[in-house]
Design a protein around this motif. Structure first.
Motif, PDB file in Angstrom:
ATOM      1  N   PHE A 253       1.742  -3.966  16.871  1.00  0.00           N
ATOM      2  CA  PHE A 253       0.761  -4.049  16.909  1.00  0.00           C
ATOM      3  C   PHE A 253       0.245  -5.913  17.194  1.00  0.00           C
ATOM      4  O   PHE A 253      -0.547  -5.879  17.789  1.00  0.00           O
ATOM      5  CB  PHE A 253       0.142  -3.574  15.345  1.00  0.00           C
ATOM      6  N   TYR A 254       0.777  -6.426  16.223  1.00  0.00           N
ATOM      7  CA  TYR A 254       0.496  -8.118  16.288  1.00  0.00           C
ATOM      8  C   TYR A 254       1.499  -8.397  17.209  1.00  0.00           C
ATOM      9  O   TYR A 254       2.521  -9.084  16.738  1.00  0.00           O
ATOM     10  CB  TYR A 254       0.426  -8.401  15.033  1.00  0.00           C
TER      11      TYR A 254
ATOM     12  N   LEU B 160       9.401   6.114   4.488  1.00  0.00           N
ATOM     13  CA  LEU B 160      10.177   6.170   5.726  1.00  0.00           C
ATOM     14  C   LEU B 160      11.527   6.157   5.626  1.00  0.00           C
ATOM     15  O   LEU B 160      12.091   7.126   6.201  1.00  0.00           O
ATOM     16  CB  LEU B 160       9.879   4.403   6.333  1.00  0.00           C
TER      17      LEU B 160
ATOM     18  N   ARG C 277       7.858 -12.635  18.002  1.00  0.00           N
ATOM     19  CA  ARG C 277       8.244 -11.410  17.265  1.00  0.00           C
ATOM     20  C   ARG C 277       9.061 -10.386  17.888  1.00  0.00           C
ATOM     21  O   ARG C 277      10.000  -9.679  17.223  1.00  0.00           O
ATOM     22  CB  ARG C 277       6.931 -10.944  16.480  1.00  0.00           C
TER      23      ARG C 277
ATOM     24  N   ASP D  48       3.910   8.390   7.205  1.00  0.00           N
ATOM     25  CA  ASP D  48       3.105   7.533   6.435  1.00  0.00           C
ATOM     26  C   ASP D  48       2.683   8.089   4.967  1.00  0.00           C
ATOM     27  O   ASP D  48       2.277   9.060   4.950  1.00  0.00           O
ATOM     28  CB  ASP D  48       1.675   7.459   7.136  1.00  0.00           C
TER      29      ASP D  48
ATOM     30  N   GLY E 244       7.412  -3.942  13.395  1.00  0.00           N
ATOM     31  CA  GLY E 244       8.468  -4.684  12.546  1.00  0.00           C
ATOM     32  C   GLY E 244       8.785  -4.442  11.241  1.00  0.00           C
ATOM     33  O   GLY E 244       9.713  -4.404  10.979  1.00  0.00           O
TER      34      GLY E 244
ATOM     35  N   ARG F  31       0.621  -1.197   0.211  1.00  0.00           N
ATOM     36  CA  ARG F  31       0.019   0.149  -0.084  1.00  0.00           C
ATOM     37  C   ARG F  31       0.845   1.356  -0.132  1.00  0.00           C
ATOM     38  O   ARG F  31       0.652   2.152  -0.725  1.00  0.00           O
ATOM     39  CB  ARG F  31      -0.868  -0.148   1.018  1.00  0.00           C
TER      40      ARG F  31
END
Ligand code: PTJ
Length: 249
Positions: A106-107, A206, A112, A187, A80, A41
């Motif tokens: 987030f996850y 980024l 991780r 973003d 990540g 995206r």
């Protein structure tokens, strides 16, 4: 660090390099299942920008850096994708700001977290930097967020007054703003909830945005916060750059 087959003279080298970094990070177990979707995206929006830093993005970058420099307790948040794409730049920026980085994903899974923390600590060692890398022992929670993604360090994210959260999810961005922090988002999607809700949003890729911050730090030292900075006006300029993609030479 990067063992990539493509030649640096390839016109899409920067893009190929970022994809390669994600592949390596995926093999190390650092990435969320949806990391590649999030990256794709971002790439689509970057195409519309012409894969370059726009004037409005540079304005936001200056304001972001000035705000982090003026903060009493800034912190840089790492997920990540950020660890995969721009670990060294985040560590160098934290070093320049004399602040901590905090792995906050987030996850969230223990596996991780360990993979990302190991990567950050390994790169910190290679770069010879004394930056505190937090995330290993969360002792606080971000108010208003449910589940493991709220876990954070009191001495890091919880007590920070300014936070850089690249590629952030909308809920957490909103929760950080509600805590009264200066929330700086990077973003490529100017329409995302995070981009809209943040205090300052840099609509840029980024690694380009972080590279610009490091260049400003080296060339100008401490920057002035612009008291007339208009977050929504700068965001709208980002959208207009994309809408005018066909008119560019
Ligand atoms: O590591 P975790 O568990 O914290 O998860 C990280 C991701 C990125 C997977 C997670 O936060 C996520 O799903 O994010 P979103 O909601 O897809 O948002 C990511 C945003 O970052 C999107 O709006 C993308 O356009 C944007 N983006 C992706 N890659 C880049 C980017 N913006 C700037 N530079 C990039 N390289």
């Amino acid at each position: 660090m990067d063992d990539i087959a493509a030649d640096p003279s390839h016109p899409r080298y920067a893009s190929l390099l970022m994809r390669h970094r994600l592949e390596v990070a995926a093999e190390k177990g650092m990435l969320a299942g949806s990391a590649m979707i999030a990256h794709g995206r971002g790439e689509a929006f970057d195409y519309l920008l012409g894969e370059r830093t726009t004037t409005s993005a540079l304005q936001a970058t200056r304001q972001a850096l000035a705000t982090l420099q003026a903060a009493k307790k800034p912190v840089l948040s790492i997920n990540g994708n950020v660890a995969a794409l721009a670990c060294d730049e985040m560590l160098r920026l934290a070093n320049a700001l004399s602040c901590a980085v905090e792995v906050n994903i987030f996850y969230r899974t223990p596996e991780r977290m360990k993979a990302i923390l190991d990567h950050m600590n390994e790169r910190k060692h290679v770069l010879g930097l004394e930056v505190p890398v937090l995330g290993h022992a969360p002792d606080a929670r971000i108010p208003g967020l449910e589940g493991p993604r709220a876990a954070c360090h009191r001495d890091g994210i919880l007590e920070s007054d300014a936070i850089l959260v690249p590629l952030e999810d909308g809920d957490r961005c909103q929760a950080l703003v509600a805590m009264g922090k200066e929330v700086i988002v990077i973003d490529l999607n100017p329409l995302s909830r995070s981009a809209q809700q943040a205090t300052i949003t840099i609509v840029d890729e980024l690694s380009r945005a972080l590279g610009n911050m490091l260049d400003f730090t080296a060339s100008e030292g401490t920057l002035e916060v612009d008291s007339d900075y208009n977050h929504i006006a700068v965001l709208e300029e980002g959208v207009n750059e994309m809408l005018n993609a066909f008119k560019r030479p």
